[in-house]
Design a protein around this motif. Structure first.
Motif, PDB file in Angstrom:
ATOM      1  N   ALA A 130      48.064  37.829  38.657  1.00 45.68           N
ATOM      2  CA  ALA A 130      47.382  39.126  38.604  1.00 45.68           C
ATOM      3  C   ALA A 130      47.993  40.106  39.606  1.00 45.68           C
ATOM      4  CB  ALA A 130      45.889  38.943  38.879  1.00 45.68           C
ATOM      5  N   ASN A 131      48.318  39.636  40.815  1.00 43.25           N
ATOM      6  CA  ASN A 131      48.948  40.509  41.799  1.00 43.25           C
ATOM      7  C   ASN A 131      50.365  40.901  41.388  1.00 43.25           C
ATOM      8  OD1 ASN A 131      46.953  40.885  43.855  1.00 43.25           O
ATOM      9  ND2 ASN A 131      47.260  38.792  44.510  1.00 43.25           N
ATOM     10  N   THR A 132      51.010  40.072  40.562  1.00 42.05           N
ATOM     11  CA  THR A 132      52.366  40.394  40.107  1.00 42.05           C
ATOM     12  C   THR A 132      52.364  41.575  39.141  1.00 42.05           C
ATOM     13  OG1 THR A 132      52.991  38.065  40.371  1.00 42.05           O
ATOM     14  CG2 THR A 132      54.438  39.459  39.039  1.00 42.05           C
ATOM     15  N   VAL A 133      51.358  41.651  38.250  1.00 41.29           N
ATOM     16  CA  VAL A 133      51.320  42.735  37.255  1.00 41.29           C
ATOM     17  C   VAL A 133      50.554  43.960  37.763  1.00 41.29           C
ATOM     18  CG1 VAL A 133      51.467  41.076  35.379  1.00 41.29           C
ATOM     19  CG2 VAL A 133      49.229  41.845  36.145  1.00 41.29           C
ATOM     20  N   LEU A 134      50.005  43.895  38.979  1.00 44.58           N
ATOM     21  CA  LEU A 134      49.245  45.031  39.501  1.00 44.58           C
ATOM     22  C   LEU A 134      50.060  46.321  39.566  1.00 44.58           C
ATOM     23  CD1 LEU A 134      46.734  44.126  42.360  1.00 44.58           C
ATOM     24  CD2 LEU A 134      46.359  45.430  40.289  1.00 44.58           C
ATOM     25  N   LEU A 168      45.129  40.336  27.656  1.00 36.75           N
ATOM     26  CA  LEU A 168      46.228  40.489  26.699  1.00 36.75           C
ATOM     27  C   LEU A 168      47.563  40.021  27.277  1.00 36.75           C
ATOM     28  CD1 LEU A 168      45.316  43.980  25.199  1.00 36.75           C
ATOM     29  CD2 LEU A 168      45.036  41.749  24.116  1.00 36.75           C
ATOM     30  N   ARG A 169      47.717  40.093  28.585  1.00 38.72           N
ATOM     31  CA  ARG A 169      48.956  39.636  29.221  1.00 38.72           C
ATOM     32  C   ARG A 169      48.953  38.148  29.524  1.00 38.72           C
ATOM     33  NH1 ARG A 169      48.464  44.934  30.449  1.00 38.72           N
ATOM     34  NH2 ARG A 169      50.346  46.168  30.849  1.00 38.72           N
ATOM     35  N   GLY A 170      47.846  37.468  29.264  1.00 38.75           N
ATOM     36  CA  GLY A 170      47.778  36.029  29.501  1.00 38.75           C
ATOM     37  C   GLY A 170      47.760  35.646  30.970  1.00 38.75           C
ATOM     38  N   ILE A 171      47.130  36.461  31.813  1.00 40.33           N
ATOM     39  CA  ILE A 171      47.077  36.195  33.253  1.00 40.33           C
ATOM     40  C   ILE A 171      45.948  35.207  33.527  1.00 40.33           C
ATOM     41  CG2 ILE A 171      46.844  37.223  35.524  1.00 40.33           C
ATOM     42  CD1 ILE A 171      49.360  38.050  33.976  1.00 40.33           C
ATOM     43  N   ALA A 221      46.466  48.463  46.107  1.00 44.73           N
ATOM     44  CA  ALA A 221      45.485  47.573  45.488  1.00 44.73           C
ATOM     45  C   ALA A 221      46.033  46.158  45.513  1.00 44.73           C
ATOM     46  CB  ALA A 221      45.166  47.990  44.049  1.00 44.73           C
ATOM     47  N   LEU A 222      45.145  45.183  45.644  1.00 47.96           N
ATOM     48  CA  LEU A 222      45.523  43.780  45.570  1.00 47.96           C
ATOM     49  C   LEU A 222      44.291  42.939  45.295  1.00 47.96           C
ATOM     50  CD1 LEU A 222      46.090  42.049  48.998  1.00 47.96           C
ATOM     51  CD2 LEU A 222      45.015  44.270  48.832  1.00 47.96           C
ATOM     52  N   PHE A 223      44.527  41.776  44.682  1.00 44.88           N
ATOM     53  CA  PHE A 223      43.456  40.824  44.413  1.00 44.88           C
ATOM     54  C   PHE A 223      43.391  39.820  45.551  1.00 44.88           C
ATOM     55  CE2 PHE A 223      44.278  42.143  39.968  1.00 44.88           C
ATOM     56  CZ  PHE A 223      42.976  42.454  39.591  1.00 44.88           C
ATOM     57  N   ARG A 224      42.158  39.493  45.969  1.00 48.24           N
ATOM     58  CA  ARG A 224      41.904  38.498  47.010  1.00 48.24           C
ATOM     59  C   ARG A 224      40.786  37.572  46.537  1.00 48.24           C
ATOM     60  NH1 ARG A 224      45.060  37.381  51.139  1.00 48.24           N
ATOM     61  NH2 ARG A 224      43.237  36.898  52.422  1.00 48.24           N
TER      62      ARG A 224
END
Length: 426
Positions: free
Chosen positions: A281-285, A272-275, A173-176
Motif C-alpha cells: 500500500a505504501n508503494t502505490v501511495l 483493484l490493484r490487488g494490494i 501520506a503513509l500507512f502505519r
C-alpha cells in the motif's frame, strides 16, 4: 396525447375557427408566432396527430443499448467495484472497462434497478467556511484515519496524511499499523524533503502532539518555566514551526473531509490493484496522491510558496528523533535503556564535565547521540567497569567474652552498691 399537447391542440383549433388571432395563440402557448404557424399547418394537414412530437415513443439515437446498461449494472454489483459512489464508478468504468458514461447516467441506471446509493444525500448545511490561506505552506493540517483500508485482506491500519490548507494538495501520506510518534516523524520528514518547512501545523489534541504535563501551576507560570512539550512538539519547535492544536474535529474540517473522500475512493483503488499488505500500500501511495492532487487540488490566491528549505547545518534525522535527559558520569558514560554508553571518538580527553545534564537523542534508525551546547556527539555501547570489593574476613567460631570498660555504668553501679552496704553495716 399529453396534457400539454392537448392544450396546444385546443388553442390552435380555436385559431383555426377564427375565435382568436395568431398573436393571442402564441401568447397563450408561450411560443413564438412562427412556431404556432408551424403547429397550425401540421394540424390542418394531419389533424389531431399533427400536434404530437414525431420522436415520441422512439428511442433516441444516442441512448445506451440494453446490453451496455446491463453490463454497467453487473459491474456495479460485482465484488471489484463494490462500495463505489456514482462519480467514482463512472471514472473507473472509463479507466478499466472502456465505458464512457456520465455520473448522472450511472445514477439513473442504479435508481431504475432499485439499488440504493452508498450514502444518503443530505441537504447542504448553511455555514460559513473558513477562508483558505493565501499561500501554500502557511498552514498544513495533519491527522490520522484508522480504517480497514485493505478490507478483510489485512488488519485495520491508519493512514497518516498532511494537506496544505491553501491548495488542498496532499503534501505527505503513509500507512502505519497505528498512529504513533514515529509515523508522524516520518510524515513530517516526507513533507520537508518534498516541499519544505511550513509556517504552521494544525493538529488535534492527541497525546502524540501534546505533553500530559503541559498544564502548569501558577507558581511555574510566575517562575517563567517553559511549557513541557511532547517528542513531536519539541521537533516542531526546533524546526521553527508554529503548532496549533484544534479543540474540535470541525475546526480542522479540511483534512476530515479529505479522509472521507479517500475512504470513498482509495479502498476500491487498492482492491483493484490487488494490494494485500501495508508495504504494498505504501508503494502505490505516490501514484494515488498524484491522481488525487490533479483532480481535487485548487490554485492558491498567491502562487508564491511559504515553504522554506532546511537551514545549512540542520540534520533532519537529529531533529525528528526521540529525546531524553541524562546526567553524564565519569568517563563520559551514560545509562540509557538499561545499557551503558560512552562518547565515540578517538581522543580520550573528557570535554564535557561530569555530572552535566545532557540530552540523549535517538534517531529513527536507532543511532544515539548526545547534544551539549548545540554539538552532537555519537555514542557507542560500552561495558561498565566492575567494582573491586575487599575480601571479607572469615569470622572466628570462638566468641570472646565482652568486658565492660573501666568507667562503664555497670562498674559504677557495683561500687555504689558496695559503699551503701558498708554504711548500713556501720
Amino acid at each position: 396525447m399529453s396534457r400539454q399537447e392537448l392544450k396546444r391542440y385546443t388553442v390552435i383549433d380555436r385559431w383555426i375557427q377564427g375565435l382568436i388571432t395568431g398573436g393571442e395563440a402564441a401568447e397563450l402557448l408561450g411560443l413564438s408566432y412562427r412556431q404556432v404557424c408551424r403547429l397550425k399547418k401540421r394540424v390542418l394537414e394531419e389533424g389531431e396527430t399533427g400536434i404530437i412530437h414525431k420522436n415520441k415513443g422512439r428511442k433516441p439515437a444516442h441512448a445506451l443499448s440494453d446490453n451496455t446498461r446491463q453490463r454497467i449494472l453487473e459491474l456495479h454489483q460485482s465484488d471489484a467495484y463494490q462500495g463505489c459512489n456514482d462519480v467514482h464508478f463512472a471514472e473507473l468504468l472509463a479507466k478499466y472497462e472502456g465505458i464512457h458514461v456520465s455520473p448522472s447516467t450511472v445514477r439513473r441506471i442504479r435508481s431504475e434497478a432499485g439499488i440504493k446509493p452508498k450514502r444518503k444525500r443530505r441537504p447542504p448545511k448553511v455555514h460559513r467556511p473558513r477562508q483558505r490561506k493565501p499561500q501554500p505552506g502557511m498552514l498544513v493540517q495533519m491527522d490520522g484515519s484508522p480504517h480497514p483500508w485493505l478490507e478483510d485482506r489485512a488488519e485495520p491500519m491508519s493512514l497518516l496524511a498532511a494537506i496544505d490548507d491553501a491548495t488542498g494538495h496532499i503534501v505527505a501520506a503513509l500507512f502505519r499499523p497505528q498512529e504513533d510518534t514515529e509515523g508522524y516523524f516520518r510524515l513530517t520528514q516526507q513533507m520537508i524533503e518534498q516541499k519544505g518547512i511550513p509556517m504552521s501545523v494544525y493538529s488535534d489534541q492527541h497525546m502524540i502532539f501534546r505533553s500530559p504535563n503541559e498544564k502548569q501551576t501558577i507558581e511555574q507560570e510566575l517562575a517563567g518555566e517553559p511549557v513541557p512539550l511532547s517528542q513531536f512538539g519539541q521537533a516542531l519547535e526546533e524546526l521553527g514551526i508554529t503548532h496549533i492544536k484544534a479543540l474540535t474535529p470541525q475546526a480542522k474540517g479540511r483534512i476530515e473531509r479529505l479522509f472521507q473522500t479517500l475512504q470513498d475512493r482509495w479502498i476500491v483503488e487498492l482492491r483493484l490493484r490487488g494490494i494485500d499488505t501495508i508495504e504494498e500500500a505504501n508503494t502505490v501511495l505516490p501514484e494515488l496522491i498524484k491522481a488525487h492532487n490533479e483532480q481535487f487540488a485548487v490554485e492558491p490566491r498567491d502562487p508564491e510558496s511559504a515553504f522554506v528549505p532546511l537551514e545549512q547545518g540542520q540534520a533532519l534525522d537529529l531533529i525528528l528523533c526521540y529525546r531524553e535527559k541524562r546526567t553524564l558520569g565519569t568517563g563520559e558514560t551514560i545509562a540509557y535503556k538499561g545499557k551503558t554508553y560512552t562518547i565515540d571518538r578517538s581522543d580520550h580527553q573528557q570535554t564535557i564535565p561530569r555530572k552535566t545534564r545532557v540530552e540523549v537523542r535517538e534517531t529513527l534508525d536507532g543511532r544515539l547521540f548526545v547534544r551539549h551546547k548545540g554539538v552532537d556527539y555519537p555514542l557507542k555501547e560500552t561495558v561498565p567497569p566492575k567494582r573491586q570489593s575487599l575480601p571479607k574476613q572469615k569470622a572466628s567460631s570462638e566468641k570472646q567474652p565482652h568486658k565492660p570498660a573501666p568507667h562503664h555504668p555497670w562498674r559504677q553501679y557495683r561500687r555504689t552498691q558496695s559503699k551503701s552496704r558498708i554504711r548500713q553495716r556501720a
